[in-house]
Design an enzyme around this catalytic site. Structure first.
Site, PDB file in Angstrom:
ATOM      1  N   SER A 208       0.865  -1.317   0.013  1.00 56.07           N
ATOM      2  CA  SER A 208       0.054  -0.002  -0.116  1.00 56.07           C
ATOM      3  C   SER A 208       0.818   1.276   0.147  1.00 56.07           C
ATOM      4  O   SER A 208       0.439   2.279  -0.399  1.00 56.07           O
ATOM      5  CB  SER A 208      -0.798   0.021   1.170  1.00 56.07           C
ATOM      6  OG  SER A 208      -0.150   0.046   2.504  1.00 56.07           O
ATOM      7  N   HIS A 236      -5.302  -4.586  -1.374  1.00 53.99           N
ATOM      8  CA  HIS A 236      -5.194  -3.308  -2.125  1.00 53.99           C
ATOM      9  C   HIS A 236      -5.349  -4.112  -3.512  1.00 53.99           C
ATOM     10  O   HIS A 236      -4.477  -3.657  -4.478  1.00 53.99           O
ATOM     11  CB  HIS A 236      -4.079  -2.559  -2.106  1.00 53.99           C
ATOM     12  CG  HIS A 236      -4.036  -1.938  -0.537  1.00 53.99           C
ATOM     13  ND1 HIS A 236      -4.651  -0.789  -0.674  1.00 53.99           N
ATOM     14  CD2 HIS A 236      -3.634  -2.250   0.522  1.00 53.99           C
ATOM     15  CE1 HIS A 236      -4.706  -0.243   0.629  1.00 53.99           C
ATOM     16  NE2 HIS A 236      -4.015  -1.166   1.331  1.00 53.99           N
ATOM     17  N   LYS A 267     -12.469  -1.700   1.561  1.00 50.15           N
ATOM     18  CA  LYS A 267     -12.221  -0.862   0.448  1.00 50.15           C
ATOM     19  C   LYS A 267     -12.612  -1.043  -0.577  1.00 50.15           C
ATOM     20  O   LYS A 267     -13.617  -0.315  -0.791  1.00 50.15           O
ATOM     21  CB  LYS A 267     -10.301  -1.247   0.430  1.00 50.15           C
ATOM     22  CG  LYS A 267      -9.522  -1.230   1.552  1.00 50.15           C
ATOM     23  CD  LYS A 267      -8.157  -1.268   1.473  1.00 50.15           C
ATOM     24  CE  LYS A 267      -7.174  -1.775   2.876  1.00 50.15           C
ATOM     25  NZ  LYS A 267      -7.357  -0.632   4.044  1.00 50.15           N
TER      26      LYS A 267
HETATM   27  N1  PLP Z   1      -3.789  -5.590   5.187  1.00 52.58           N
HETATM   28  C1  PLP Z   1      -3.589  -4.476   4.278  1.00 52.58           C
HETATM   29  C2  PLP Z   1      -2.697  -4.625   3.252  1.00 52.58           C
HETATM   30  C3  PLP Z   1      -4.221  -3.410   4.619  1.00 52.58           C
HETATM   31  O1  PLP Z   1      -3.600  -2.331   3.877  1.00 52.58           O
HETATM   32  C4  PLP Z   1      -5.191  -3.160   5.624  1.00 52.58           C
HETATM   33  C5  PLP Z   1      -5.798  -1.825   5.774  1.00 52.58           C
HETATM   34  O2  PLP Z   1      -5.059  -0.541   5.934  1.00 52.58           O
HETATM   35  C6  PLP Z   1      -5.527  -4.253   6.310  1.00 52.58           C
HETATM   36  C7  PLP Z   1      -4.941  -5.336   6.115  1.00 52.58           C
HETATM   37  C8  PLP Z   1      -6.672  -4.123   7.336  1.00 52.58           C
HETATM   38  O3  PLP Z   1      -7.742  -3.898   6.733  1.00 52.58           O
HETATM   39  P1  PLP Z   1      -9.107  -3.877   7.551  1.00 52.58           P
HETATM   40  O4  PLP Z   1      -9.580  -2.345   7.406  1.00 52.58           O
HETATM   41  O5  PLP Z   1     -10.254  -4.637   6.954  1.00 52.58           O
HETATM   42  O6  PLP Z   1      -8.907  -4.164   8.876  1.00 52.58           O
END
Ligand code: PLP
Length: 421
Positions: A208, A236, A267
């Site tokens: 990200s 992502h 997302k």
């Molecule tokens: N994994 C990644 C790569 C993320 O970017 C995010 C959120 O920012 C998460 C996990 C966590 O996702 P959630 O918002 O569903 O807890």
């Protein structure tokens, strides 16, 4: 039985007056917290939150006045957060199934919509089964401990998301951290890990901060060579990477080589909340028995389930939304590059405008907002020192004019601050 006499009435201060405990320990705690907060401010890493007074979307109204702000910093990749059909599905689920379950799944918190959504997620990813969590953070926190024993090994990319890092911390397997997307290093670590029983390679599908995509083909080849399993976090990627938006594994042609996928509903898939694991049925069955964030946390609210379910319907009907986002990403990346900026990553809607200097990233982001464009600057410790950037995220609901307006503002602001000639 409730006994009125057992309840102590708190005196002093009416409704709205904050209360705080007195005593030496409370005073000590307050001093410690204030010092820590001061340290964060002093280090320049304070994260302030802008308050949005409208729905999530390409055009926002900020509390306190700013209307018509162009938003380029949400993970709303497909623009489904405010899609009329997604909202209607949430309202219908709310009316039919209520506000919430007041329960975890295994007590009395599983409704037909939870099972339907799990089945739909598994079908979308072409996997055997799926399990829902309150977030992908929870899915990542719950999988490694449930799956791996002290005889096993987990090999994790050093830039994996914080939730993967935390999930791995919770498990008792032997831990290896390989250099970011470095296949030589992964191979060396896999060789060392041969002494362990089961090996699991864990990586973000798309990272990200840099918008770069894991070399999944090579990872899967190494996994095959060294008899390892592959886990990817597709937060992502789900919904928009690959010809049908199935994710990084579809994009790179390895859908049959990745064993476990964790992803988010928060997302691209409607943006409400929620996460999941999808993969082999016995793994999902085991997670229902052993995964602590699943066992000990409330069921997803029906409205949230309704949003995600409708988002998946829309994506399974057509790939037009994902394709439109890809075209807009291309437009932004090529126009910004032509203007003289360096954009990290490739073909991903996360478009980090690389600036290097932390102060430059902060003042440029501020100046962009003054021109009505909402973007965020990232600097150390969120990204490595000397790699400060403004992260721009493209959405299918940005118009070509929105993209062009953003590029024009970047060009003006970049010239003003000497970031481009
Ligand atoms: N994994 C990644 C790569 C993320 O970017 C995010 C959120 O920012 C998460 C996990 C966590 O996702 P959630 O918002 O569903 O807890």
């Amino acid at each position: 039985m409730w006994r009125g006499g057992a309840v102590r009435v708190l005196r002093g201060g009416g409704a709205g007056t904050p209360r705080s405990a007195s005593g030496a320990a409370s005073a000590q705690l307050r001093r410690r917290l204030e010092n820590e907060l001061e340290d964060i401010r002093g280090a320049g890493t304070w994260k302030s939150e802008r308050i949005i007074a409208s729905r999530q979307g390409p055009h926002l109204r900020l509390a306190g006045g700013g209307a018509g702000i162009l938003n380029f910093c949400a993970n709303n990749y497909l623009g489904l957060s405010s899609h009329a059909e997604v909202i209607r599905a949430a309202v219908e689920a709310l009316e039919k199934f209520g506000a919430g379950l007041s329960s975890v799944r295994f007590i009395c918190g599983t409704q037909s919509i939870h099972k339907d959504l799990e089945e739909k997620i598994a079908r979308f990813h072409q996997r055997e089964d799926a399990i829902l969590y309150a977030s992908c953070f929870d899915a990542n926190a719950g999988i490694f401990e449930a799956l791996l024993t002290p005889e096993d090994a987990v090999l994790s990319d050093e830039l994996n998301h914080a939730s993967i890092i935390d999930g791995i911390r919770l498990c008792k397997a032997n831990k290896y951290r390989y250099k970011h997307m470095d296949m030589q290093d992964l191979e060396a670590k896999l060789q060392d890990a041969q002494k362990h029983c089961l090996r699991l390679v864990a990586t973000d599908g798309a990272f990200s901060m840099d918008g770069d995509i894991a070399p999944l083909r090579e990872i899967c080849q190494l996994a095959q060579k060294y008899d390892a399993l592959v886990f990817i976090d597709e937060c992502h990627a789900t919904g928009f990477l690959g010809p049908n938006g199935r994710g990084t594994d579809e994009l790179l042609g390895v859908m049959d080589k990745v064993t476990i996928i964790n992803s988010t509903l928060g997302k691209a898939l409607g943006g409400a909340a929620g996460g999941y694991t999808t993969g082999p049925k016995p793994l999902i069955d085991l997670l229902r028995q052993r995964s602590r964030p699943y066992l000990f946390s409330n069921s997803l609210p029906p409205a949230v389930v309704g949003c995600a379910s409708k988002a998946l319907d829309l994506l399974m009907e057509s790939n037009a939304i994902a394709q439109s986002m890809a075209a807009k990403t291309q437009r932004f990346r090529s126009k910004m590059t032509a203007a003289g900026f360096t954009i990290a990553g490739k073909d991903h809607p996360i478009c980090p405008v690389m600036l290097g200097d932390a102060r430059l990233a902060a003042v440029m982001a501020e100046d962009m907002l003054n021109r009505g464009i909402y973007v965020i600057g990232f600097s150390y410790p969120v990204v490595p020192k000397g790699k400060a950037r403004i992260r721009v995220q493209i959405s299918a609901v940005h118009s070509d004019e929105d993209i062009d307006h953003c590029v024009e503002a970047f060009t003006e602001v970049g010239r003003k601050h000497g970031a481009i000639p």
